[in-house]
Design a protein around this motif. Structure first.
Motif, mmCIF file in Angstrom:
data_model
loop_
_atom_site.group_PDB
_atom_site.id
_atom_site.type_symbol
_atom_site.label_atom_id
_atom_site.label_comp_id
_atom_site.label_asym_id
_atom_site.label_seq_id
_atom_site.Cartn_x
_atom_site.Cartn_y
_atom_site.Cartn_z
ATOM 1 N N SER A 1 -1.417 19.091 -1.473
ATOM 2 C CA SER A 1 -2.783 18.744 -1.054
ATOM 3 C C SER A 1 -2.832 18.014 0.279
ATOM 4 N N PHE A 2 -1.713 18.016 1.028
ATOM 5 C CA PHE A 2 -1.585 17.406 2.360
ATOM 6 C C PHE A 2 -1.526 15.878 2.302
ATOM 7 N N ALA A 3 -2.405 15.241 1.491
ATOM 8 C CA ALA A 3 -2.381 13.787 1.291
ATOM 9 C C ALA A 3 -2.495 13.021 2.615
ATOM 10 N N LEU A 4 -3.420 13.438 3.462
ATOM 11 C CA LEU A 4 -3.664 12.745 4.724
ATOM 12 C C LEU A 4 -4.845 11.788 4.566
ATOM 13 N N LEU A 5 -4.809 10.697 5.324
ATOM 14 C CA LEU A 5 -5.924 9.743 5.319
ATOM 15 C C LEU A 5 -7.003 10.259 6.261
ATOM 16 N N PRO A 6 -8.198 10.552 5.752
ATOM 17 C CA PRO A 6 -9.217 11.224 6.576
ATOM 18 C C PRO A 6 -9.739 10.397 7.736
ATOM 19 N N HIS A 7 -9.627 9.049 7.656
ATOM 20 C CA HIS A 7 -10.169 8.191 8.715
ATOM 21 C C HIS A 7 -9.132 7.847 9.777
ATOM 22 N N LYS A 8 -7.930 8.429 9.656
ATOM 23 C CA LYS A 8 -6.879 8.165 10.643
ATOM 24 C C LYS A 8 -6.559 9.427 11.429
ATOM 25 N N THR A 9 -6.123 9.240 12.675
ATOM 26 C CA THR A 9 -5.781 10.362 13.538
ATOM 27 C C THR A 9 -4.446 10.971 13.107
ATOM 28 N N VAL A 10 -4.120 12.097 13.749
ATOM 29 C CA VAL A 10 -2.835 12.750 13.487
ATOM 30 C C VAL A 10 -1.683 11.771 13.708
ATOM 31 N N THR A 11 -1.690 11.078 14.853
ATOM 32 C CA THR A 11 -0.605 10.131 15.150
ATOM 33 C C THR A 11 -0.542 9.020 14.104
ATOM 34 N N ASP A 12 -1.676 8.475 13.738
ATOM 35 C CA ASP A 12 -1.690 7.380 12.760
ATOM 36 C C ASP A 12 -1.214 7.856 11.387
ATOM 37 N N ASN A 13 -1.587 9.062 10.994
ATOM 38 C CA ASN A 13 -1.115 9.599 9.724
ATOM 39 C C ASN A 13 0.397 9.797 9.732
ATOM 40 N N ILE A 14 0.909 10.293 10.841
ATOM 41 C CA ILE A 14 2.349 10.532 10.942
ATOM 42 C C ILE A 14 3.124 9.213 10.957
ATOM 43 N N CYS A 15 2.529 8.178 11.525
ATOM 44 C CA CYS A 15 3.189 6.871 11.597
ATOM 45 C C CYS A 15 3.149 6.097 10.275
ATOM 46 N N LEU A 16 2.360 6.562 9.323
ATOM 47 C CA LEU A 16 2.154 5.800 8.101
ATOM 48 C C LEU A 16 3.467 5.474 7.387
ATOM 49 N N GLY A 17 4.343 6.474 7.243
ATOM 50 C CA GLY A 17 5.600 6.261 6.529
ATOM 51 C C GLY A 17 6.517 5.270 7.224
ATOM 52 N N ILE A 18 6.642 5.395 8.542
ATOM 53 C CA ILE A 18 7.551 4.475 9.238
ATOM 54 C C ILE A 18 6.944 3.074 9.361
ATOM 55 N N HIS A 19 5.614 2.962 9.316
ATOM 56 C CA HIS A 19 5.016 1.627 9.247
ATOM 57 C C HIS A 19 5.440 0.927 7.964
#
Length: 346
Positions: free
Chosen positions: A117-135
């Motif tokens: 289901s992709f599991a992306l945060l809709p209010h965050k940009t592509v870069t912010d979504n990709i950075c989520l794990g390393i944050h």
């Protein structure tokens, strides 16, 4: 496989869903199946005594029909689901016995997951979504951005860094999910039906991208699917589940040539064997020395390609060579016809 080759070792893993799972475990240990457990004890058997060794740096596919237990199994590897019995050894440690703080570190540092289901945060940009794990790993600032940019480029999302998920197609959203997992740089990448929600052409592109990335990354990838064609395309080895039980684990060649039971046989009977089987799997050992016109092919060539080369060259047979150029066997048109014969009969 040597112990060094094994990345994940699953032993006697059983999962029973219900309020008295431990009390009915003895029935499963004594051989009770899924249907009888539900009928007699009102508990659901998710997994039954799974013993499975997943190889390091392989793409290990776990497949089966809906309800077979494949998603339940992958969620045990990072302990999103607690087992009723069994162990999962990774790096000399049993994930099932880890205290919660160590388990959190294991999930953050050792595993990453890509969801259907992709599991992306809709209010965050592509870069912010990709950075989520390393944050979550503690990587911040410019370092996080640079690591994200690397994988944005690799998965073909350059120029979309500031877009939001709603502005992307399904295939692009899944590329974001894949980039997020790869940015975490974990040893194990788990993909739960990651491409099944995509259109066929996009799905094929994502499979190709995964295989391309794996040639340079050599990760241990555990890939869940219900699609045999997908499993045969990307899997180094395939584990097939049925009713919570492991029925076969082997290479695509093993499964096509020697299906373990009728369930696996039904799975593979519609497969175009000539596209999937390699020359090495079906060749005969003794190379004829009777003046026949021969061509040379490689062990990993599909028998479809071998047949095309035989016909194109008007040859009598194809001699199979290994990676060193040594002749190890041969194939002729009759041999190939025998291999694809079950497909024609079905």
């Amino acid at each position: 496989m040597t112990q060094q080759d094994i990345k994940v070792k699953i032993s006697n893993l059983t999962k029973i869903f219900g309020p008295k799972a431990q009390s009915v475990l003895k029935h499963v240990d004594n051989g009770m199946g899924k249907d009888d457990l539900l009928k007699e004890h009102k508990h659901v058997l998710g997994l039954s005594n799974i013993n499975l060794e997943l190889a390091n740096k392989n793409i290990e596919v776990i497949m089966g029909l809906s309800g077979s237990g494949k998603s339940t199994l992958i969620r045990h590897i990072n302990r999103l689901i607690e087992p009723t019995a069994g162990s999962i050894m990774i790096g000399g440690e049993d994930v099932i016995q880890m205290p919660m703080e160590k388990l959190r570190q294991f999930r953050q540092q050792k595993t990453a997951m890509v969801f259907q289901s992709f599991a992306l945060l809709p209010h965050k940009t592509v870069t912010d979504n990709i950075c989520l794990g390393i944050h979550l790993q503690g990587v911040k600032g410019d370092e996080a951005t640079q690591r994200a940019k690397k994988w944005i480029d690799r998965v073909g999302l350059t120029g979309y860094e500031d877009r939001y998920p709603s502005q992307l197609s399904g295939g692009m959203q899944q590329r974001v999910g894949l980039a997020r997992a790869l940015t975490c740089d974990t040893e194990i990448l788990m993909m739960d039906e990651a491409f099944s929600a995509l259109d066929p052409l996009i799905r094929s592109d994502m499979q190709d991208l995964l295989l391309e990335l794996q040639t340079e990354l050599h990760k241990t990838i555990i890939f869940i699917t219900h699609d045999l064609d997908e499993a045969l395309k990307i899997g180094d080895r395939i584990a097939i589940l049925n009713g919570g039980e492991l029925v076969q684990h082997g290479t695509s060649q093993d499964i096509l040539m020697t299906p373990a039971d009728d369930y696996v046989r039904d799975f593979v009977k519609k497969v175009n064997r000539s596209h999937v089987l390699h020359a090495k799997s079906v060749m005969k050992d003794e190379i004829p020395d009777n003046g026949a016109v021969k061509i040379m092919v490689k062990e990993e060539d599909s028998i479809d390609n071998v047949l095309c080369e035989i016909l194109r060259s008007n040859a009598d047979c194809a001699v199979v060579q290994d990676s060193s150029g040594t002749e190890v066997g041969y194939l002729n048109k009759k041999d190939i016809a025998e291999v694809v014969k079950p497909l024609v009969e079905d």
